[in-house]
Every structure is written in structure tokens, then in C-alpha cells.
Write a protein that holds these residues in place. Structure first.
Motif, short mmCIF file in Angstrom:
data_model
loop_
_atom_site.label_atom_id
_atom_site.label_comp_id
_atom_site.label_asym_id
_atom_site.label_seq_id
_atom_site.Cartn_x
_atom_site.Cartn_y
_atom_site.Cartn_z
N PRO A 251 7.16 8.58 14.77
CA PRO A 251 5.91 9.26 15.12
C PRO A 251 5.98 10.77 14.92
CG PRO A 251 6.44 7.61 16.77
CD PRO A 251 7.64 7.70 15.86
N SER A 252 7.20 11.33 14.92
CA SER A 252 7.35 12.77 14.74
C SER A 252 6.84 13.24 13.39
CB SER A 252 8.81 13.19 14.93
OG SER A 252 9.66 12.43 14.09
N VAL A 253 6.77 12.34 12.41
CA VAL A 253 6.20 12.71 11.11
C VAL A 253 4.80 13.29 11.30
CG1 VAL A 253 5.32 11.79 8.92
CG2 VAL A 253 7.57 11.08 9.76
N TRP A 254 4.04 12.69 12.22
CA TRP A 254 2.66 13.12 12.45
C TRP A 254 2.56 14.08 13.64
CZ3 TRP A 254 4.27 8.14 11.37
CH2 TRP A 254 3.97 7.70 10.08
N ASP A 255 3.46 13.93 14.63
CA ASP A 255 3.43 14.82 15.78
C ASP A 255 3.87 16.23 15.41
OD1 ASP A 255 2.65 12.66 17.29
OD2 ASP A 255 4.67 12.26 18.08
N ASP A 256 4.77 16.33 14.43
CA ASP A 256 5.27 17.63 13.98
C ASP A 256 5.09 17.70 12.46
OD1 ASP A 256 6.42 20.09 13.83
OD2 ASP A 256 8.41 19.49 14.56
N GLY B 196 0.80 -1.22 0.00
CA GLY B 196 0.00 0.00 0.00
C GLY B 196 0.83 1.27 0.00
N VAL B 197 0.40 2.24 0.80
CA VAL B 197 1.03 3.54 0.78
C VAL B 197 2.46 3.48 1.31
CG1 VAL B 197 0.27 4.27 3.10
CG2 VAL B 197 0.63 5.98 1.31
N VAL B 198 2.76 2.54 2.20
CA VAL B 198 4.12 2.40 2.71
C VAL B 198 5.05 1.96 1.58
CG1 VAL B 198 5.63 1.15 4.31
CG2 VAL B 198 3.37 1.93 5.06
N LEU B 199 4.61 1.00 0.78
CA LEU B 199 5.40 0.57 -0.37
C LEU B 199 5.56 1.71 -1.37
CD1 LEU B 199 6.86 -1.58 -2.01
CD2 LEU B 199 4.65 -2.30 -2.93
N GLY C 235 5.42 -1.25 11.86
CA GLY C 235 5.73 -2.35 10.96
C GLY C 235 7.07 -2.15 10.28
N VAL C 236 7.12 -2.34 8.96
CA VAL C 236 8.37 -2.19 8.22
C VAL C 236 8.72 -0.73 7.97
CG1 VAL C 236 8.10 -4.42 7.11
CG2 VAL C 236 7.22 -2.38 5.98
N SER C 237 7.80 0.18 8.28
CA SER C 237 8.06 1.59 8.06
C SER C 237 9.16 2.10 8.98
CB SER C 237 6.79 2.41 8.30
OG SER C 237 7.05 3.79 8.22
N LYS C 238 10.01 2.98 8.43
CA LYS C 238 11.05 3.63 9.22
C LYS C 238 10.64 5.02 9.68
CE LYS C 238 14.12 0.31 8.86
NZ LYS C 238 14.59 -0.45 10.04
N ALA C 239 9.42 5.42 9.35
CA ALA C 239 8.96 6.76 9.72
C ALA C 239 8.72 6.83 11.23
CB ALA C 239 7.68 7.09 8.97
N SER D 135 -0.05 5.33 9.30
CA SER D 135 0.71 4.49 8.38
C SER D 135 2.13 4.23 8.85
CB SER D 135 0.74 5.13 6.99
OG SER D 135 1.43 6.38 7.01
N GLY D 136 2.40 4.46 10.13
CA GLY D 136 3.71 4.15 10.69
C GLY D 136 3.74 2.72 11.22
#
Length: 204
Positions: A93-98, A27-30, A87-91, A84-85
Motif C-alpha cells: 500500500p505504501s506505493v500509493w500512500d507515499d 491487465g496493468v498488473v501483468l 491479489g497476486v500483486s506484490k506492491a 491495482s494492489g
């Protein structure tokens, strides 16, 4: 850091790393991993040219800059919807917190990539008698050293986020119009690295 050392770090092959990073992603992560891989490919393609290891080709720079432009700005941020964070995502939480800072850096990347395209006709700093990439030498090690999700590698750099090289003045593509291309390239890489520092989870 010496320009050649830093550019060597950028030029590290990423094909195998990207394939490994994409394993299990859907999905969006890929989709965002694929976008990050495309931008990593741009850095890898242009690095030898910026070092003077291969002949300079302004048309290649413009083409690669277009590829990065197509994955930056809103095209990047839309691939990080809430939830969408993990799992295999390296993002992080700060992506969404900031998210405002994240969006600002994504826009900075688009601006820097547009500037890179504008500067393509200027050639390298050495060709202009300005030395060889002093600005590039200030960029940090470890670019593209990890998976390509949520950024293109590790490392750190001075945060940009709406200002050019730490200034309060917003970056515009026109600022790059007379800049040597290798210095514009450094701005692209430093923007990536600033984003990595704050928003990408380091590999353990």
C-alpha cells in the motif's frame, strides 16, 4: 558484502520465478510484472560482465541500459494506478500512500540507467586501476530473489530518492560520465533495492 557474493545473488536465474509470479496476473498488473521481468533480465545479463566472467562489451551495456530506461521513471509509475494492489500483486500500500517517494525512486532508476549507458565506454573499475567494484560490494543480497511484480526482489539498500548515495544532491546522468561502469551498475541495483525495501511485499 563481497562484490562476488552480491553479484552471484543478482545472477540467480529468474525465468522460472517470473513465470510463477505472473500466474493469474492480468491487465496493468501483468504489464508491470513483465516490465519488472525485463529489468531483471538486464541485471542478470550484465552481472557476469560486471564480475569479469565474460568479456566486457560496451554495446551490450548500452543496449541493456536502454531496455531499463524504457521501463523506469514515468513508464513505471503509470503502471501502478490507484486500486491495482492486492491479489497476486506484490506492491505494498505504501506505493500509493507515499507515491511521491515511489515516483522519486522510479526517476532515480531512470537516471541511474541513463548514467549506466553513459559510463559504458569507461570499462570496469579494475581496468582503470581503481580496484574492483567497491561500490557494488555495498549493495545488498537478495536482489531478484522473489517475484518480479512491484520490484525485482527482496533485500534492502540505503534509500536514494532524489539524492546520489544518500547525499542531498540530485542525481544526474552526467555524474556517471567518468564513473567505472560496474559502479554505475551498482547504482542501478541499489536504486532497485531501495525501492524493494519500501514498496514490495516480501514473500513468506
Amino acid at each position: 558484502m563481497n562484490m562476488k557474493i552480491w553479484i552471484t545473488a543478482i545472477a540467480i536465474g529468474t525465468t522460472g520465478v517470473a513465470a510463477l509470479a505472473h500466474s493469474g496476473a492480468t491487465g496493468v498488473v501483468l504489464e508491470r510484472m513483465q516490465g519488472m521481468s525485463a529489468m531483471a533480465k538486464t541485471l542478470k545479463t550484465l552481472s557476469p560482465m560486471m564480475r569479469g566472467q565474460v568479456p566486457y562489451d560496451a554495446d551490450v551495456v548500452r543496449s541493456e541500459a536502454d531496455a531499463m530506461i524504457g521501463h523506469a521513471g514515468e513508464q513505471m509509475t503509470r503502471l501502478f494506478p490507484e486500486g491495482s494492489g492486492g491479489g497476486v500483486s506484490k506492491a505494498l500500500p505504501s506505493v500509493w500512500d507515499d507515491d511521491e517517494k515511489f515516483a522519486a525512486l522510479a526517476e532515480d532508476l531512470r537516471t541511474a540507467a541513463e548514467g549506466l549507458k553513459l559510463s559504458a565506454g569507461n570499462g570496469l573499475a579494475a581496468a582503470q586501476g581503481n580496484g574492483s567494484g567497491s561500490m557494488i560490494g555495498s549493495a545488498t543480497d537478495g536482489m531478484m530473489g522473489g517475484s518480479t511484480d512491484g520490484m525485482m526482489g527482496g533485500g534492502s539498500a540505503p534509500a536514494m530518492g532524489g539524492g546520489m548515495m544518500g547525499s542531498e544532491q540530485p542525481m544526474t546522468p552526467e555524474m556517471f560520465a567518468e564513473m567505472p561502469v560496474d559502479r554505475a551498475f551498482a547504482m542501478v541495483a541499489q536504486t532497485c533495492s531501495a525501492c524493494h525495501q519500501k514498496f514490495r511485499r516480501e514473500d513468506k
